[in-house]
Design an enzyme around this catalytic site. Structure first.
Site, short mmCIF file in Angstrom:
data_model
loop_
_atom_site.label_atom_id
_atom_site.label_comp_id
_atom_site.label_asym_id
_atom_site.label_seq_id
_atom_site.Cartn_x
_atom_site.Cartn_y
_atom_site.Cartn_z
N CYS A 138 0.83 -1.20 0.00
CA CYS A 138 0.00 0.00 0.00
C CYS A 138 0.87 1.25 0.00
O CYS A 138 1.33 1.70 1.05
CB CYS A 138 -0.93 -0.01 1.21
N CYS A 141 -0.43 4.09 2.12
CA CYS A 141 -0.24 3.95 3.58
C CYS A 141 1.22 4.20 3.95
O CYS A 141 1.51 4.81 4.98
CB CYS A 141 -0.56 2.55 4.07
N ASP A 142 2.16 3.68 3.15
CA ASP A 142 3.55 3.61 3.59
C ASP A 142 4.52 4.48 2.80
O ASP A 142 5.69 4.59 3.18
CB ASP A 142 4.02 2.15 3.54
#
Ligand code: NDP
Length: 314
Positions: A138, A141-142
């Protein structure tokens, strides 16, 4: 096992666009739905950025905010939304059983499945080893953790293209590893990738291994035509090669297709078990859009309502 089993008219498993839409319709039809949110409340849209193709948002909206709106609308009509995940089910009787968090048994006259799909992995040992230490599925997200660094992303679909352009805004350089000599992504997304100067697309290439010490330091890739190997010096390695349906817990009861998607009777959300309905990505390998998931969530609630009426459940 709990001492007293709770019984509901309608139990919704999963909380993405399909689950929330089913909840809105079921709650307004006075079915008093209970929703078990699952491992990722809000579903896949909570790990995306901007959504530009959901009707009604002419300026676009952010995925997580959109899911908050869906949730608020479901709650407004009285949906009982609960934390937890359904760990197993038993569809052997007319009343359907589910086990929540491996301990609490609940029963329901109707079940609406909206468990969605999850990211696929390459299946490399090194990918598992460095998961959370440089390997991620992701970017949204990261990506933040790799600000100013060099990263790689595997995949050639819309997700990979979208995530590559997202990463390119944060990172110094993004290598996009594509296994064939062309991308699957839509022309518009390909165009975006090609117009991003710090993305380098590497065609005909596979990842052999992700290397590192405590965290990722590189990815060893191989050219599928020449067999030539190359080490990309990257600290982040993103996987964006598609998704698989979250249907494992249903496999002993429901008819699934060869890739694990729940089979429904065409033109409906009915499964092979009366009273069990499937919606969203768990039963759709073709469209997989938020709007189509929401549409099938609506269908599932209407199918469930008609089923209850036919059974004389009030
Ligand atoms: P897709 O299934 O469309 O694409 C998966 C990609 O990963 C393919 O290019 C595939 O390669 C590649 N791949 C699969 N396995 C491997 C492997 N083992 N090694 C290397 N590469 C691999 O998945 P997406 O998640 O990209 O998209 C899913 C759906 O969601 C699509 O319908 C898409 O259009 C839609 N979507 C729409 C968006 C939007 O409209 N904004 C954004 C994101 C997704 P190959 O091509 O060789 O098979």
């Amino acid at each position: 096992m709990s001492e007293k089993t709770e019984h509901h008219k309608c139990l919704i498993i999963g909380s993405g666009p399909a689950g929330y839409t089913a909840a809105i319709y079921a709650a307004r039809a006075d079915m008093k739905p209970v929703m078990i949110q699952g491992m990722q409340p809000g579903g896949q849209l909570t790990i995306t950025t901007e959504v530009e193709n959901y009707p009604g948002y002419p300026k676009g909206t952010m995925g997580p905010e959109m899911m908050e709106d869906f949730k608020a609308q479901a709650e407004r009509f009285g949906t009982d939304i609960r934390w937890g995940f359904v760990s197993s089910v038993d569809f052997s009787g007319p009343v359907h059983k589910v086990i929540v968090d491996e301990k609490t048994e609940m029963t329901a006259d109707t079940i609406i499945i909206a468990t969605g799909a999850s990211a696929k992995w390459l299946g490399l040992e090194s990918e598992q080893k460095y998961n959370g230490f440089g390997v991620s599925a992701c970017a949204v997200c990261d990506g933040f953790f790799f600000k100013g660094q060099d990263v790689a992303i595997v995949g050639a679909g819309d997700t990979a293209a979208e995530e590559a352009t997202y990463l390119a805004k944060l990172c110094k350089k993004v290598y996009m590893i594509v296994r064939r000599n062309e991308m699957r992504a839509s022309k518009a997304m390909q165009h975006r990738v090609m117009n991003t100067p710090n993305i380098e697309v590497i065609y005909n290439s596979e990842t052999k291994e992700i290397v590192g010490d405590k965290a990722v330091t590189g990815a060893r890739i191989i050219d599928r035509n020449s067999g030539e190997e190359r080490l990309l010096a990257v600290t982040g390695f993103f996987v964006a090669i598609g998704h698989e349906p979250n249907t494992q817990i249903f496999k002993d009861w429901l008819d699934l297709d060869e890739t694990g998607y729940i089979k429904t009777i065409p033109g409906s959300t009915k499964t092979n078990i009366p009273g069990v309905f499937a919606s969203g990505d768990a039963q759709d390998h073709i469209y997989r859009q938020a709007v189509t998931a929401a549409g099938t969530g609506c269908m599932a609630a209407i199918d469930a309502e008609r089923y209850l009426a036919a059974q004389g459940v009030h």
